[in-house]
Design a protein around this motif. Structure first.
Motif, PDB file in Angstrom:
ATOM      1  N   UNK A 108      13.564  39.891  38.608  1.00 39.40           N
ATOM      2  CA  UNK A 108      15.015  40.024  38.752  1.00 39.40           C
ATOM      3  C   UNK A 108      15.436  39.533  40.128  1.00 39.40           C
ATOM      4  N   UNK A 109      16.411  38.645  40.161  1.00 37.77           N
ATOM      5  CA  UNK A 109      16.918  38.092  41.415  1.00 37.77           C
ATOM      6  C   UNK A 109      18.376  38.507  41.576  1.00 37.77           C
ATOM      7  N   UNK A 110      18.665  39.471  42.461  1.00 42.26           N
ATOM      8  CA  UNK A 110      20.047  39.945  42.612  1.00 42.26           C
ATOM      9  C   UNK A 110      21.007  38.852  43.056  1.00 42.26           C
ATOM     10  N   UNK A 111      20.493  37.765  43.637  1.00 40.56           N
ATOM     11  CA  UNK A 111      21.367  36.671  44.065  1.00 40.56           C
ATOM     12  C   UNK A 111      21.995  35.945  42.882  1.00 40.56           C
ATOM     13  N   UNK A 112      21.420  36.127  41.688  1.00 38.22           N
ATOM     14  CA  UNK A 112      21.958  35.470  40.498  1.00 38.22           C
ATOM     15  C   UNK A 112      22.999  36.319  39.768  1.00 38.22           C
ATOM     16  N   UNK A 113      23.296  37.487  40.305  1.00 34.52           N
ATOM     17  CA  UNK A 113      24.266  38.383  39.671  1.00 34.52           C
ATOM     18  C   UNK A 113      25.521  38.457  40.533  1.00 34.52           C
ATOM     19  N   UNK A 114      26.668  38.285  39.895  1.00 34.15           N
ATOM     20  CA  UNK A 114      27.961  38.395  40.575  1.00 34.15           C
ATOM     21  C   UNK A 114      28.771  39.504  39.911  1.00 34.15           C
ATOM     22  N   UNK A 115      29.544  40.225  40.719  1.00 38.74           N
ATOM     23  CA  UNK A 115      30.370  41.313  40.217  1.00 38.74           C
ATOM     24  C   UNK A 115      31.843  41.057  40.518  1.00 38.74           C
ATOM     25  N   UNK A 116      32.673  41.309  39.511  1.00 41.61           N
ATOM     26  CA  UNK A 116      34.118  41.225  39.681  1.00 41.61           C
ATOM     27  C   UNK A 116      34.654  42.648  39.802  1.00 41.61           C
ATOM     28  N   UNK A 117      35.409  42.898  40.856  1.00 39.64           N
ATOM     29  CA  UNK A 117      35.928  44.236  41.095  1.00 39.64           C
ATOM     30  C   UNK A 117      37.108  44.527  40.170  1.00 39.64           C
ATOM     31  N   UNK A 118      37.291  45.815  39.874  1.00 41.98           N
ATOM     32  CA  UNK A 118      38.482  46.235  39.139  1.00 41.98           C
ATOM     33  C   UNK A 118      39.679  46.146  40.076  1.00 41.98           C
ATOM     34  N   UNK A 119      40.922  46.040  39.564  1.00 38.12           N
ATOM     35  CA  UNK A 119      41.283  45.896  38.155  1.00 38.12           C
ATOM     36  C   UNK A 119      40.921  44.518  37.613  1.00 38.12           C
ATOM     37  N   UNK A 120      41.002  44.375  36.282  1.00 39.17           N
ATOM     38  CA  UNK A 120      40.477  43.180  35.638  1.00 39.17           C
ATOM     39  C   UNK A 120      41.494  42.049  35.499  1.00 39.17           C
ATOM     40  N   UNK A 121      42.676  42.175  36.117  1.00 35.55           N
ATOM     41  CA  UNK A 121      43.643  41.093  36.020  1.00 35.55           C
ATOM     42  C   UNK A 121      43.031  39.823  36.620  1.00 35.55           C
ATOM     43  N   UNK A 122      43.282  38.702  35.977  1.00 38.52           N
ATOM     44  CA  UNK A 122      42.763  37.443  36.485  1.00 38.52           C
ATOM     45  C   UNK A 122      41.275  37.291  36.303  1.00 38.52           C
ATOM     46  N   UNK A 123      40.743  37.834  35.204  1.00 41.80           N
ATOM     47  CA  UNK A 123      39.296  37.773  34.975  1.00 41.80           C
ATOM     48  C   UNK A 123      38.785  36.342  34.967  1.00 41.80           C
ATOM     49  N   UNK A 124      39.484  35.451  34.271  1.00 41.21           N
ATOM     50  CA  UNK A 124      39.014  34.071  34.166  1.00 41.21           C
ATOM     51  C   UNK A 124      38.989  33.406  35.540  1.00 41.21           C
ATOM     52  N   UNK A 125      40.033  33.644  36.358  1.00 37.76           N
ATOM     53  CA  UNK A 125      40.087  33.049  37.703  1.00 37.76           C
ATOM     54  C   UNK A 125      38.973  33.592  38.586  1.00 37.76           C
TER      55      UNK A 125
END
Length: 335
Positions: free
Chosen positions: A209-226
């Motif tokens: 497992x390589x944590x550098x390959x994981x990205x997190x989007x913070x809440x709230x979820x508005x603008x998920x695609x962007x």
């Protein structure tokens, strides 16, 4: 509208006999039953619901209570599945959407009690824990896409871990060894479970497992695609970028598509994508069509009604069933 008295007169039987036919009583002669049913059809007779409840103790109403499901097109199949299963049993759904307001929810439950619903299905838009105290003890209830904090009510939830594992295994099976994951940062069953499934699939394939390959989007979820667009661009700009990317949901996959094209790369030749949810108005219409893991909303709605009506066990070893339903792969052309 015809009355039961008119049916009895035309069929030349007593009102009591018509009532017995309506309630499928066994002690009615076949010829008499057929004659009464024919008259019912000719007159388009519909028995009064209140009177039927007085006779049978059954309202034929099933409460379907939601937080936001009824106002979200992506989850609406939950209602359609439940409605179909209820109709097969000649029951109707009494649907109320609370907007996630506790006061509205309490009032809605009281209204359902006043209408003598035979049980309540409670469905949430996001997989989450709810409080047992939200529900009365005197009405049977089945939870969908959520579970009680004390596990004292039967529940049906998607198997998030298995779904995340299947998404990652799909990319592994296509030959990818550097696999990114764009997730949301919420401490909820869906993001936590899908991340665990991702890690399990890598471990099973002997890939650290390589944590550098994981990205997190913070809440709230508005603008998920962007937000996903930015995350995927950062992954593609790594010294050793991923060749496959698992997105937490299909909306996020749209952002991934844009980032890959902005980088002058092709899908799936250069970078493969797997989403989650199978929102067909998105996944099947973009180019190339998105391979995704289906959130089985329709099946969860059906299963809830079947459990409520006794077609399936709601207890196991004396405890309320906590049922995990499989999230299947929907293979298209993005892998």
């Amino acid at each position: 509208m015809a009355t039961i008295k008119e049916v009895a007169q035309r069929a030349d039987v007593s009102i009591r006999t018509v009532s017995r036919v309506l309630n499928d009583h066994p002690h009615v002669a076949t010829a008499t039953r057929e004659r009464v049913l024919k008259v019912i059809e000719e007159l388009d007779f519909r028995p009064n619901a209140a009177a039927r409840y007085m006779r049978t103790g059954q309202s034929r109403l099933i409460g379907f209570l939601t937080d936001e499901v009824a106002q979200n097109a992506f989850n609406y199949d939950l209602i359609i599945g439940a409605q179909q299963a209820a109709w097969e049993h000649e029951k109707l759904l009494f649907l109320l959407n609370t907007g996630n307001d506790p006061q509205v929810e309490a009032q809605a439950i009281n209204i359902m009690r006043d209408h003598q619903v035979e049980g309540i299905v409670y469905a949430t838009m996001y997989h989450r824990e709810i409080k047992r105290s939200q529900f009365p003890e005197d009405i049977p209830a089945i939870l969908v896409n959520c579970f009680a904090d004390d596990r004292s009510l039967p529940s049906i939830v998607p198997d998030e871990i298995r779904g995340g594992r299947l998404a990652t295994e799909t990319l592994l099976a296509a030959g990818h060894r550097r696999i990114g994951f764009v997730n949301v940062a919420a401490k909820e069953p869906a993001p936590l479970g899908r991340l665990e499934g991702y890690r399990q699939a890598l471990a099973n394939a002997g890939i650290p497992f390589d944590p550098a390959l994981v990205r997190f989007i913070e809440e709230p979820f508005e603008g998920l695609a962007t937000s996903t667009y930015d995350c995927v661009l950062s992954l593609l700009q790594m010294h050793n970028p991923p060749t496959g990317i698992f997105c937490f949901n299909d909306m996020m996959a749209l952002g991934a598509y844009d980032a890959i094209r902005k980088s002058n790369l092709r899908i799936p030749e250069d970078v493969a994508i797997v989403g989650f949810d199978n929102v067909e108005i998105l996944a099947a219409q973009i180019h190339p069509p998105l391979t995704t893991i289906e959130l089985p909303n329709f099946e969860m709605g059906q299963l809830a009604i079947q459990m409520l009506l006794g077609e399936m066990d709601i207890t196991q070893d004396g405890q309320p069933v906590q049922h995990m339903i499989e999230c299947p792969l929907i293979a298209r052309q993005s892998v």
